[in-house]
Design a protein around this motif. Structure first.
Motif, PDB file in Angstrom:
ATOM      1  N   LYS A 144      28.485  45.723  39.723  1.00  0.00           N
ATOM      2  CA  LYS A 144      29.766  46.400  39.877  1.00  0.00           C
ATOM      3  C   LYS A 144      30.797  45.600  40.686  1.00  0.00           C
ATOM      4  O   LYS A 144      31.952  45.487  40.248  1.00  0.00           O
ATOM      5  CB  LYS A 144      29.544  47.773  40.509  1.00  0.00           C
ATOM      6  N   PRO A 145      30.461  45.034  41.866  1.00  0.00           N
ATOM      7  CA  PRO A 145      31.500  44.318  42.636  1.00  0.00           C
ATOM      8  C   PRO A 145      32.115  43.153  41.873  1.00  0.00           C
ATOM      9  O   PRO A 145      33.338  42.965  41.892  1.00  0.00           O
ATOM     10  CB  PRO A 145      30.738  43.836  43.875  1.00  0.00           C
ATOM     11  N   GLN A 146      31.275  42.376  41.182  1.00  0.00           N
ATOM     12  CA  GLN A 146      31.791  41.235  40.433  1.00  0.00           C
ATOM     13  C   GLN A 146      32.645  41.675  39.248  1.00  0.00           C
ATOM     14  O   GLN A 146      33.692  41.075  38.959  1.00  0.00           O
ATOM     15  CB  GLN A 146      30.636  40.359  39.934  1.00  0.00           C
ATOM     16  N   ILE A 147      32.210  42.731  38.563  1.00  0.00           N
ATOM     17  CA  ILE A 147      32.978  43.222  37.420  1.00  0.00           C
ATOM     18  C   ILE A 147      34.317  43.787  37.885  1.00  0.00           C
ATOM     19  O   ILE A 147      35.361  43.522  37.284  1.00  0.00           O
ATOM     20  CB  ILE A 147      32.180  44.295  36.649  1.00  0.00           C
ATOM     21  N   ALA A 148      34.296  44.545  38.978  1.00  0.00           N
ATOM     22  CA  ALA A 148      35.535  45.111  39.508  1.00  0.00           C
ATOM     23  C   ALA A 148      36.508  44.015  39.909  1.00  0.00           C
ATOM     24  O   ALA A 148      37.713  44.096  39.633  1.00  0.00           O
ATOM     25  CB  ALA A 148      35.228  46.013  40.703  1.00  0.00           C
ATOM     26  N   GLN A 149      35.982  42.974  40.549  1.00  0.00           N
ATOM     27  CA  GLN A 149      36.847  41.865  40.960  1.00  0.00           C
ATOM     28  C   GLN A 149      37.474  41.179  39.753  1.00  0.00           C
ATOM     29  O   GLN A 149      38.665  40.858  39.757  1.00  0.00           O
ATOM     30  CB  GLN A 149      36.043  40.853  41.777  1.00  0.00           C
ATOM     31  N   ARG A 150      36.673  40.965  38.710  1.00  0.00           N
ATOM     32  CA  ARG A 150      37.204  40.305  37.513  1.00  0.00           C
ATOM     33  C   ARG A 150      38.254  41.168  36.827  1.00  0.00           C
ATOM     34  O   ARG A 150      39.284  40.659  36.359  1.00  0.00           O
ATOM     35  CB  ARG A 150      36.062  39.988  36.536  1.00  0.00           C
ATOM     36  N   LEU A 151      38.022  42.467  36.773  1.00  0.00           N
ATOM     37  CA  LEU A 151      39.008  43.361  36.162  1.00  0.00           C
ATOM     38  C   LEU A 151      40.294  43.415  36.975  1.00  0.00           C
ATOM     39  O   LEU A 151      41.398  43.496  36.414  1.00  0.00           O
ATOM     40  CB  LEU A 151      38.416  44.768  36.016  1.00  0.00           C
ATOM     41  N   GLU A 152      40.171  43.350  38.298  1.00  0.00           N
ATOM     42  CA  GLU A 152      41.366  43.304  39.146  1.00  0.00           C
ATOM     43  C   GLU A 152      42.149  42.022  38.889  1.00  0.00           C
ATOM     44  O   GLU A 152      43.383  42.041  38.804  1.00  0.00           O
ATOM     45  CB  GLU A 152      40.966  43.386  40.616  1.00  0.00           C
ATOM     46  N   GLN A 153      41.436  40.907  38.770  1.00  0.00           N
ATOM     47  CA  GLN A 153      42.097  39.633  38.491  1.00  0.00           C
ATOM     48  C   GLN A 153      42.829  39.673  37.156  1.00  0.00           C
ATOM     49  O   GLN A 153      43.950  39.172  37.025  1.00  0.00           O
ATOM     50  CB  GLN A 153      41.073  38.501  38.505  1.00  0.00           C
ATOM     51  N   GLN A 154      42.196  40.298  36.177  1.00  0.00           N
ATOM     52  CA  GLN A 154      42.831  40.416  34.866  1.00  0.00           C
ATOM     53  C   GLN A 154      44.066  41.314  34.930  1.00  0.00           C
ATOM     54  O   GLN A 154      45.086  41.024  34.294  1.00  0.00           O
ATOM     55  CB  GLN A 154      41.827  40.957  33.849  1.00  0.00           C
ATOM     56  N   ALA A 155      43.966  42.409  35.705  1.00  0.00           N
ATOM     57  CA  ALA A 155      45.109  43.308  35.848  1.00  0.00           C
ATOM     58  C   ALA A 155      46.271  42.602  36.527  1.00  0.00           C
ATOM     59  O   ALA A 155      47.434  42.740  36.110  1.00  0.00           O
ATOM     60  CB  ALA A 155      44.700  44.550  36.646  1.00  0.00           C
TER      61      ALA A 155
END
Length: 276
Positions: free
Chosen positions: A250-261
């Motif tokens: 979850k932390p890595q996925i959330a970080q990647r989605l934030e970067q994409q946003a």
């Protein structure tokens, strides 16, 4: 050959930007009867110039966020650091360094960095990544990776004829590891072409399709073409893919989605901007 997804990462360097003091407020303080007394919100005065308490508050918050314990010792150290900075700043100004164009541009970049960081943090607060979105991304990744991973070797060459020549030598009994020394892939050639364990989705499509059709111990009878060149692939083993749990990922996925946003928002702002 493995390929990675390119994700825009916006790295913002944190700097302490000295807050501007409004001239009108300074005039009002100078005219006030109690102007000679220490003004509220002033940490210290150096050669007649006040250091705003707000600067100390920022430094203390940052230090506490990094694990320091708030208290008299930290506050005293911050006070001394800000006094030292003010003394040095005044010394630099006395030499005219505050008029140096290159230094002022550098200071402006530091100011921009602080503002950008604050803006992006505010953007993410108002556009948080939901739990449902993270879970959906996790399931998408799981589906894309499949349930198996493969241990493979490969030899990458520039031409089809060279790849066919290598296949002929393999069929004649030469060792894959020895022939891999001629590979164009610097990351694997010194390891006998070893690519380690990976899910098929981590490779470019022509490579993964050829890999998953092989039997253990076999190599591709024909060259496999990709954007990198021509591959000769050998499958050494297959095993079940063990993925991290949702909570672990979850932390890595959330970080990647934030970067994409953030990347999408920055691109949107860039497209709307009038640039000449």
């Amino acid at each position: 050959m493995k390929h990675t997804l390119s994700v825009l990462t916006l790295a913002v360097m944190t700097a302490f930007a000295a807050p501007a003091m409004a001239q009108q407020k300074a005039k009002e303080k100078a005219a006030a009867p109690a102007a000679a007394a220490p003004a509220e919100g002033v940490l210290a005065t150096v050669n007649g110039k006040p250091i705003p308490q707000g600067r100390a508050d920022v430094m203390i918050r940052n230090q506490v966020a990094q694990g320091q314990q708030d208290g008299d010792q930290l506050r005293g150290a911050v006070r001394e650091e800000l006094i030292r900075r003010e003394v040095l700043t005044q010394a630099a100004a006395a030499k005219g360094l505050d008029k140096n164009a290159a230094l002022m541009n550098q200071a402006e970049l530091a100011k921009q960095a602080v503002l950008i960081q604050a803006y992006l943090q505010d953007f993410m607060r108002s556009h948080p990544i939901s739990e449902e979105t993270i879970k959906a991304e996790y399931e998408k990744i799981k589906t894309g990776l499949g349930n198996k991973e493969y241990k493979a070797r490969h030899i990458l060459v520039k031409t089809e004829d060279k790849a066919k020549e290598i296949i002929g030598k393999l069929q004649a009994g030469e060792k894959f590891e020895d022939l891999a020394k001629d590979s164009e892939d610097p990351g694997s050639k010194e390891r006998g072409g070893d690519l380690g364990w990976s899910a098929p989705a981590q490779y470019v499509k022509p490579f993964s399709e050829a890999l998953t059709k092989l039997e253990k111990g076999k190599f591709t009878p024909q060259p496999v073409r990709s954007d990198f060149g021509y591959h000769v692939i050998k499958l050494e083993d297959v095993r079940d893919l063990k993925l991290p749990s949702y909570d672990e990922a979850k932390p890595q996925i959330a970080q990647r989605l934030e970067q994409q946003a953030i990347a999408g928002h920055v691109n949107e702002l860039r497209q709307k901007a009038t640039i000449k």
